[in-house]
Design a protein around this motif. Structure first.
Motif, PDB file in Angstrom:
ATOM      1  N   ASN A 261       0.837  -1.192   0.000  1.00  0.00           N
ATOM      2  CA  ASN A 261       0.000   0.000   0.000  1.00  0.00           C
ATOM      3  C   ASN A 261       0.873   1.243   0.000  1.00  0.00           C
ATOM      4  O   ASN A 261       1.292   1.728   1.043  1.00  0.00           O
ATOM      5  CB  ASN A 261      -0.925  -0.010   1.226  1.00  0.00           C
ATOM      6  CG  ASN A 261      -1.925   1.125   1.212  1.00  0.00           C
ATOM      7  OD1 ASN A 261      -2.217   1.698   0.165  1.00  0.00           O
ATOM      8  ND2 ASN A 261      -2.454   1.468   2.370  1.00  0.00           N
ATOM      9  N   GLU A 262       1.180   1.737  -1.191  1.00  0.00           N
ATOM     10  CA  GLU A 262       1.956   2.951  -1.380  1.00  0.00           C
ATOM     11  C   GLU A 262       1.211   3.856  -2.356  1.00  0.00           C
ATOM     12  O   GLU A 262       0.364   3.388  -3.113  1.00  0.00           O
ATOM     13  CB  GLU A 262       3.351   2.630  -1.938  1.00  0.00           C
ATOM     14  CG  GLU A 262       4.202   1.728  -1.063  1.00  0.00           C
ATOM     15  CD  GLU A 262       4.665   2.412   0.220  1.00  0.00           C
ATOM     16  OE1 GLU A 262       4.599   3.663   0.276  1.00  0.00           O
ATOM     17  OE2 GLU A 262       5.095   1.712   1.141  1.00  0.00           O
ATOM     18  N   PRO A 263       1.521   5.164  -2.388  1.00  0.00           N
ATOM     19  CA  PRO A 263       0.865   6.041  -3.361  1.00  0.00           C
ATOM     20  C   PRO A 263       1.104   5.621  -4.808  1.00  0.00           C
ATOM     21  O   PRO A 263       0.308   5.924  -5.689  1.00  0.00           O
ATOM     22  CB  PRO A 263       1.490   7.407  -3.084  1.00  0.00           C
ATOM     23  CG  PRO A 263       1.939   7.339  -1.658  1.00  0.00           C
ATOM     24  CD  PRO A 263       2.373   5.931  -1.447  1.00  0.00           C
ATOM     25  N   GLU A 264       2.211   4.903  -5.054  1.00  0.00           N
ATOM     26  CA  GLU A 264       2.548   4.470  -6.410  1.00  0.00           C
ATOM     27  C   GLU A 264       1.803   3.211  -6.825  1.00  0.00           C
ATOM     28  O   GLU A 264       1.567   2.998  -8.015  1.00  0.00           O
ATOM     29  CB  GLU A 264       4.056   4.222  -6.528  1.00  0.00           C
ATOM     30  CG  GLU A 264       4.905   5.462  -6.422  1.00  0.00           C
ATOM     31  CD  GLU A 264       4.922   6.044  -5.021  1.00  0.00           C
ATOM     32  OE1 GLU A 264       4.801   7.281  -4.906  1.00  0.00           O
ATOM     33  OE2 GLU A 264       5.028   5.276  -4.037  1.00  0.00           O
ATOM     34  N   ALA A 265       1.468   2.354  -5.883  1.00  0.00           N
ATOM     35  CA  ALA A 265       0.804   1.090  -6.215  1.00  0.00           C
ATOM     36  C   ALA A 265       0.243   0.465  -4.948  1.00  0.00           C
ATOM     37  O   ALA A 265       0.788   0.638  -3.851  1.00  0.00           O
ATOM     38  CB  ALA A 265       1.773   0.112  -6.897  1.00  0.00           C
ATOM     39  N   ALA A 266      -0.838  -0.281  -5.110  1.00  0.00           N
ATOM     40  CA  ALA A 266      -1.424  -1.033  -4.002  1.00  0.00           C
ATOM     41  C   ALA A 266      -1.783  -2.427  -4.492  1.00  0.00           C
ATOM     42  O   ALA A 266      -2.174  -2.620  -5.652  1.00  0.00           O
ATOM     43  CB  ALA A 266      -2.665  -0.333  -3.449  1.00  0.00           C
TER      44      ALA A 266
END
Length: 398
Positions: A261-266
């Protein structure tokens, strides 16, 4: 919050406090502490912020202040402490938190570097895939060395998303971005209406949302998944059915948990109990993507299928790889679904694979249908699925 101001750490909005503690030297430190309580928030909101704060340790995040904007910038979260207190009867719950931050610098003196690691997705079509990347809305100065990528713009709910295509192999792009812009166009996962940071949360099985502003995936009362595309200034819905064997549609999930769960990808995992055994569905969504990636896995071999809930006329290229609508829908788009594996196209619009324990796929929309811009054509979306790369963010001095 409007009276106190807001301290935003990554995607977490906290009540701003009057004082922060700072130290100078070669490594500049900033410490800030405060309290979130159910006098202003619901119990669920307090618990989510408590768990989200604890997930920040060791990450690089943008930090912004309403009343202390000179302290805006990028920081490494060195340590987090949060004391949870709940009085009997659930009348009041609070978390007293403290963050110890190391300042990397302002947006004017800090480059963000995207480490695009990994190889193209193995596929049975001998296709190289496309190396692509989408930084935050509002970034600037995208640098990949002596070879420049091409670019295109996709317009989502958050605004225009600049997507870089044909990123040079081996390059780790650097770019600048104001701390206040970093979260624009991010990937977000919401459980029961609350956006989560990190992975250690109890997630709702019936009220969840996975979105990047271009693709929005939510549960459906009449299908397995509702996958929506943002085109023409609105969300356009397509209902999809997931089958755990030749005839059993998955209409509910027993558990939902976050794997990444990161702003770049989940990456979100959905679990369904079988009789016996279990089925996992992993969904991956990346910043700037027009499609959601899926992976079905069960313990014993059977037929796995993903198809539209309502049949649409469809076609596939002679070499396979994907299935797409043969005509535009009412919104002017065409559905698309494909896989890196050899599959059997489904007559309703979808794909199926027999005698298997796993099935990878991607599904989304060809925005603009028969008039799609070059970067949104069906074959390009297939190539971007095969070439999608994991991303890690680092802050470096210019």
């Amino acid at each position: 919050m409007s009276d106190w101001g807001t301290t935003t750490v990554g995607r977490i909005a906290l009540r701003e406090v009057f004082a922060v503690q700072e130290s100078g030297g070669d490594i500049r430190k900033l410490s800030v502490d405060g309290q979130e309580a159910s006098t202003d928030l619901t119990r669920a909101q307090v618990m989510a912020r408590h768990d989200s704060l604890l997930a920040l340790e060791g990450t690089v995040v943008p930090v912004t202040f309403t009343n202390k904007p000179e302290r805006n910038g990028y920081y490494t979260v060195e340590s987090v402490a949060a004391d949870l207190t709940e009085w009997p009867g659930g009348t009041t719950v609070k978390t007293d938190w403290k963050l110890s931050l190391t300042r990397l610098g302002t947006q004017g003196e800090t480059d963000l570097q995207s480490r695009l690691t990994g190889a193209r997705r193995a596929n049975q079509y001998s296709l190289p895939g496309e190396r692509w990347h989408a930084p935050p809305i509002g970034h600037y100065g995208y640098y990949t060395g002596s070879t420049n990528p091409t670019s295109m713009t996709r317009t989502g709910e958050d605004g225009p998303v600049l997507v870089y295509r044909a990123v040079p192999a081996g390059a780790s792009p650097r770019w600048g971005c104001a701390a206040t812009d970093y979260m624009k166009g991010r990937v977000r996962f919401l459980s029961a209406g609350t956006e989560l940071t990190g992975c250690d949360h109890e997630c709702s099985t019936t009220s969840w949302q996975l979105s990047n502003g271009l693709v929005n995936v939510v549960p459906s009362a009449s299908a397995s998944l509702d996958v929506q595309a943002y085109t023409g200034g609105a969300w356009r819905s397509k209902l999809w059915r997931v089958f755990s064997d030749t005839s059993t549609e998955v209409t509910s999930w027993d558990a939902v948990n976050l794997l990444h769960n990161e702003p770049e990808a989940a990456v979100v995992r959905f679990t369904k109990g079988l009789s016996p055994g279990r089925l996992h569905l992993d969904l991956t969504l990346r910043r700037g993507s027009r499609f959601v990636e899926g992976y079905l896995h069960r313990g014993t071999a059977d037929t796995l299928t993903v198809r539209l809930a309502a049949m649409e006329n469809n076609t596939a290229p002679a070499s396979g790889e994907y299935v797409t609508a043969s005509g535009n829908d009412a919104a002017g788009n065409r559905f698309i679904i494909g896989s890196a594996s050899n599959f059997t196209p489904h007559a309703s619009g979808g794909l199926s694979l027999a005698a298997t324990t796993r099935l990878d796929f991607f599904l989304g929309a060809v925005a603009g249908g028969g008039s799609a811009v070059a970067g949104d054509a069906a074959g390009v979306l297939r190539d971007q699925y095969l070439g999608a790369l994991p991303e890690r963010i680092y802050g470096v001095r210019r």
